[in-house]
Design a protein around this motif. Structure first.
Motif, PDB file in Angstrom:
ATOM      1  N   ALA A 106      -2.638 -12.653  -4.864  1.00  0.00           N
ATOM      2  CA  ALA A 106      -3.254 -11.452  -5.421  1.00  0.00           C
ATOM      3  C   ALA A 106      -2.431 -10.239  -5.012  1.00  0.00           C
ATOM      4  N   LEU A 107      -2.456  -9.205  -5.838  1.00  0.00           N
ATOM      5  CA  LEU A 107      -1.821  -7.935  -5.522  1.00  0.00           C
ATOM      6  C   LEU A 107      -2.935  -6.925  -5.270  1.00  0.00           C
ATOM      7  N   ALA A 108      -2.961  -6.382  -4.061  1.00  0.00           N
ATOM      8  CA  ALA A 108      -3.988  -5.417  -3.681  1.00  0.00           C
ATOM      9  C   ALA A 108      -3.349  -4.055  -3.473  1.00  0.00           C
ATOM     10  N   VAL A 109      -3.945  -3.032  -4.080  1.00  0.00           N
ATOM     11  CA  VAL A 109      -3.488  -1.653  -3.916  1.00  0.00           C
ATOM     12  C   VAL A 109      -4.492  -0.952  -3.012  1.00  0.00           C
ATOM     13  N   LEU A 110      -4.001  -0.410  -1.890  1.00  0.00           N
ATOM     14  CA  LEU A 110      -4.877   0.269  -0.938  1.00  0.00           C
ATOM     15  C   LEU A 110      -4.485   1.721  -0.800  1.00  0.00           C
ATOM     16  N   TYR A 111      -5.504   2.578  -0.744  1.00  0.00           N
ATOM     17  CA  TYR A 111      -5.304   3.998  -0.467  1.00  0.00           C
ATOM     18  C   TYR A 111      -5.606   4.209   1.010  1.00  0.00           C
ATOM     19  N   PHE A 112      -4.614   4.698   1.733  1.00  0.00           N
ATOM     20  CA  PHE A 112      -4.796   4.993   3.147  1.00  0.00           C
ATOM     21  C   PHE A 112      -4.860   6.503   3.317  1.00  0.00           C
ATOM     22  N   GLY A 113      -6.050   7.059   3.189  1.00  0.00           N
ATOM     23  CA  GLY A 113      -6.244   8.493   3.326  1.00  0.00           C
ATOM     24  C   GLY A 113      -6.531   8.911   4.752  1.00  0.00           C
ATOM     25  N   ALA A 114      -6.907   7.967   5.619  1.00  0.00           N
ATOM     26  CA  ALA A 114      -7.284   8.283   7.002  1.00  0.00           C
ATOM     27  C   ALA A 114      -6.132   7.985   7.961  1.00  0.00           C
ATOM     28  N   GLN A 115      -4.899   8.118   7.517  1.00  0.00           N
ATOM     29  CA  GLN A 115      -3.720   7.876   8.355  1.00  0.00           C
ATOM     30  C   GLN A 115      -3.051   9.203   8.691  1.00  0.00           C
ATOM     31  N   ALA A 116      -2.180   9.162   9.708  1.00  0.00           N
ATOM     32  CA  ALA A 116      -1.424  10.368  10.051  1.00  0.00           C
ATOM     33  C   ALA A 116      -0.605  10.827   8.837  1.00  0.00           C
ATOM     34  N   GLU A 117      -0.015   9.870   8.133  1.00  0.00           N
ATOM     35  CA  GLU A 117       0.690  10.141   6.883  1.00  0.00           C
ATOM     36  C   GLU A 117      -0.028   9.377   5.774  1.00  0.00           C
ATOM     37  N   PRO A 118      -0.977   9.998   5.081  1.00  0.00           N
ATOM     38  CA  PRO A 118      -1.697   9.282   4.021  1.00  0.00           C
ATOM     39  C   PRO A 118      -0.722   8.705   2.998  1.00  0.00           C
ATOM     40  N   ASN A 119      -1.012   7.469   2.547  1.00  0.00           N
ATOM     41  CA  ASN A 119      -0.101   6.817   1.612  1.00  0.00           C
ATOM     42  C   ASN A 119      -0.848   5.794   0.773  1.00  0.00           C
ATOM     43  N   ILE A 120      -0.109   5.246  -0.178  1.00  0.00           N
ATOM     44  CA  ILE A 120      -0.600   4.157  -1.015  1.00  0.00           C
ATOM     45  C   ILE A 120       0.264   2.950  -0.692  1.00  0.00           C
ATOM     46  N   VAL A 148      -4.426 -10.397 -10.025  1.00  0.00           N
ATOM     47  CA  VAL A 148      -3.600 -11.576  -9.795  1.00  0.00           C
ATOM     48  C   VAL A 148      -2.130 -11.153  -9.729  1.00  0.00           C
ATOM     49  N   GLN A 149      -1.386 -11.743  -8.821  1.00  0.00           N
ATOM     50  CA  GLN A 149       0.054 -11.525  -8.711  1.00  0.00           C
ATOM     51  C   GLN A 149       0.722 -12.716  -9.377  1.00  0.00           C
ATOM     52  N   LEU A 150       1.331 -12.491 -10.516  1.00  0.00           N
ATOM     53  CA  LEU A 150       1.968 -13.597 -11.227  1.00  0.00           C
ATOM     54  C   LEU A 150       3.210 -14.051 -10.478  1.00  0.00           C
ATOM     55  N   PRO A 151       3.426 -15.365 -10.403  1.00  0.00           N
ATOM     56  CA  PRO A 151       4.618 -15.869  -9.712  1.00  0.00           C
ATOM     57  C   PRO A 151       5.881 -15.569 -10.515  1.00  0.00           C
ATOM     58  N   ALA A 152       7.015 -15.703  -9.860  1.00  0.00           N
ATOM     59  CA  ALA A 152       8.302 -15.475 -10.525  1.00  0.00           C
ATOM     60  C   ALA A 152       8.480 -16.471 -11.668  1.00  0.00           C
ATOM     61  N   LYS A 153       9.164 -16.034 -12.708  1.00  0.00           N
ATOM     62  CA  LYS A 153       9.367 -16.863 -13.892  1.00  0.00           C
ATOM     63  C   LYS A 153      10.049 -18.183 -13.540  1.00  0.00           C
ATOM     64  N   ALA A 154      11.043 -18.134 -12.666  1.00  0.00           N
ATOM     65  CA  ALA A 154      11.773 -19.353 -12.302  1.00  0.00           C
ATOM     66  C   ALA A 154      10.847 -20.370 -11.632  1.00  0.00           C
TER      67      ALA A 154
END
Length: 161
Positions: free
Chosen positions: A116-130, A93-99
């Motif tokens: 929601a907050l999703a973390v993806l691993y992109f290993g199949a890219q020209a420049e692998p990244n998170i 879950v992505q918590l909303p801003a306090k305000a």
């Protein structure tokens, strides 16, 4: 040690074991804390507590389905993914801003969108990244935005996973 002392210690040990068994058997019959139903107050508070609630299984499934269909890259199942695959590493879950929350809870303002907050691993890219995406609004997501640069000041290299 004389025989009388040994007998007393043996009886104390047996009494202790009996008491522990009774406690453990009694606990096994008591309902677990995870099986609690929401209290009447939580149901009657017009959903205010849902602002901070974890993702439901349905919301989680909707986020995964949305990401699989919207990113334009194949996503492997994280349990079977190789380092050279793209996959969803986590969704929370992505918590909303306090305000925003205070405006909603205290001043009767608009409810913050559930995201929601999703973390993806992109290993199949020209420049692998998170990459981290905020996906919303839940329960039926229609947008995602990359928040990686905003959170970390730049791209996150794949070797930092």
């Amino acid at each position: 040690m004389n025989m009388k002392t040994a007998l007393v210690l043996l009886l104390l040990a047996l009494a202790t074991i009996f008491a522990l068994v009774c406690v453990l058997l009694t606990r096994a019959r008591a309902p677990g804390t995870c099986q609690q139903q929401p209290s009447a107050q939580e149901e009657a508070d017009d959903g205010h507590s849902r602002v901070f609630a974890d993702l439901t299984p349905e919301e989680l499934a909707q986020v995964v389905q949305y990401l699989r269909g919207s990113l334009g890259v194949p996503l492997a199942d994280a349990a079977r993914a190789k380092p050279s695959d793209n996959c969803i590493a986590s969704v929370d879950v992505q918590l909303p801003a306090k305000a925003e929350v205070l405006r909603f809870l205290d001043a009767g303002g608009a409810r913050p969108p559930r995201e929601a907050l999703a973390v993806l691993y992109f290993g199949a890219q020209a420049e692998p990244n998170i990459t981290e995406y905020v996906v919303g609004p839940l329960p039926a997501p229609t947008y995602h935005r990359d928040v990686t640069v905003q959170k970390y000041g730049g791209k996150v290299p794949y070797h930092r996973r």
